[in-house]
Enzyme design. Structure first.
Site, PDB file in Angstrom:
ATOM      1  N   LYS A   1      -1.332  -1.751   6.037  1.00  0.00           N
ATOM      2  CA  LYS A   1      -2.779  -1.469   6.067  1.00  0.00           C
ATOM      3  C   LYS A   1      -3.354  -1.729   7.462  1.00  0.00           C
ATOM      4  CE  LYS A   1      -3.654  -0.175   1.800  1.00  0.00           C
ATOM      5  NZ  LYS A   1      -3.763   1.273   1.529  1.00  0.00           N
TER       6      LYS A   1
ATOM      7  N   ASP B   1       4.544  15.295  -1.714  1.00  0.00           N
ATOM      8  CA  ASP B   1       5.190  13.994  -1.520  1.00  0.00           C
ATOM      9  C   ASP B   1       5.060  13.711  -0.031  1.00  0.00           C
ATOM     10  OD1 ASP B   1       6.852  11.890  -0.941  1.00  0.00           O
ATOM     11  OD2 ASP B   1       8.509  12.599  -2.182  1.00  0.00           O
TER      12      ASP B   1
ATOM     13  N   TYR C   1       0.594  -9.918  -0.773  1.00  0.00           N
ATOM     14  CA  TYR C   1       0.268  -8.563  -0.286  1.00  0.00           C
ATOM     15  C   TYR C   1       1.263  -8.151   0.814  1.00  0.00           C
ATOM     16  CZ  TYR C   1      -2.853  -4.565   0.303  1.00  0.00           C
ATOM     17  OH  TYR C   1      -3.385  -3.299   0.335  1.00  0.00           O
TER      18      TYR C   1
END
Ligand code: NAP
Length: 275
Positions: free
Chosen positions: A176, A73, A169
């Site tokens: 990103k 994780d 987005y």
């Protein structure tokens, strides 16, 4: 082996790598893994844990050989420690890393970026989708061979929403952008050690992560209709780009964001007769 894989070869023979982010058979990480395996790579797979093992194990086993799966994780330091310790114990080193992990809450992947982004959501998206690459790169690079012995390579997955505004987005686009910048900074740090670090900016693809974005179907359709090739981005193309960047074919290429999106990123205005 799926038909999205090029004919078998030896481009990755003798190389061992960690693939992070296989959730199911549609995952980009799985497409890349199959391509690398077909070229002789030996692979370790990290998955978040819990129920996911049931979905990931049969895929990993289908590659044959000795399935190597570890939980990781990326928000948990102890889990990341254990993952890289397991790799060190089993292999003693690592030649490449595939990072194909991202997450943002559904409520933040729709509507207004300005109004819907919470402090918590922003931090979570950044942590899972951008910082996790910095963290994994630090850990992976410590296991990579010296430059004289071949160095290493890493690849992360990004999307055009980092560079341009893509409706819904939202916070993922911001994460990103951080991932792409991180890719360049890491590439500079690790370059002298012979480790190449690049990102693939893929066009929209039908995966679980895509299903979380409001209007994903429209993104897919626009990604095809407005693209130069007038086609969807293919897994074959994305996996082929990963093979290039991770193998010796990609020598001299680092700090790059390679667009694999049927040319969509370079189009300024869609076809005039569609206007
Ligand atoms: P996917 O199959 O849903 O893969 C996303 C992966 O991220 C899953 O394996 C998910 O595991 C993992 N993940 C999320 N939170 C995690 C955590 N805390 N720790 C460890 N793993 C975690 O979707 P995908 O489309 O292939 O996404 C792979 C990458 O490609 C992502 O970076 C995505 O942004 C990028 N990308 C996708 C597209 C597209 O159109 N699909 C386009 C460009 C770039 P769980 O299932 O357990 O959450």
């Amino acid at each position: 082996m799926s038909d999205t894989v090029f004919p078998a070869g030896t481009l990755m023979k003798g190389k061992r790598g960690l693939v992070m982010g296989v959730a199911n058979k549609n995952s980009i990480a799985w497409g890349i893994a199959q391509q690398l395996s077909a070229q002789g790579a030996e692979l370790a797979f990290s998955y978040q844990g819990g129920e996911l093992e049931k979905r990931v194990r049969p895929l990993v086993e289908s590659l044959g050989g000795d399935p190597f799966m570890v939980t990781a994780d990326v928000t948990d330091d102890a889990s990341m420690d254990a993952c890289f310790e397991a790799i060190k114990d089993k292999w003693g080193g690592l030649d490449f890393l595939v990072h194909a992990i991202a997450f943002a809450g559904k409520d933040e992947l729709k509507g207004s970026f300005t109004h819907n982004t919470t402090r918590e959501g922003f931090k979570r998206a950044m942590d899972i989708s951008a910082f996790s690459f910095v963290d994994a790169a630090k850990r992976a690079s410590a296991l990579m061979p010296s430059k004289e012995d071949g160095g290493g390579a890493m690849v992360s997955m990004t999307y055009l929403g980092a560079e341009r505004v893509v409706p819904n987005y939202n916070v993922m686009g911001v994460a990103k952008a951080a991932l792409e910048a991180s890719t360049r900074y890491i590439a500079r740090d690790l370059g002298p050690a012979g480790i190449r670090v690049n990102a693939i900016s893929a066009g929209p693809m039908r995966t679980l992560a895509m299903a979380g974005i409001a209007g994903g179907k429209t993104l897919m359709k626009t990604g095809k209709d407005w693209s130069m090739l007038k086609e969807d981005t293919t897994m074959e193309g994305v996996a082929g780009a990963a093979l290039y960047l991770l193998s010796d074919l990609g020598k001299s290429c680092t700090g790059e964001v390679l667009h694999v999106d049927a040319g969509f990123h370079a189009v300024g205005v869609p076809d005039i007769d569609e206007l």
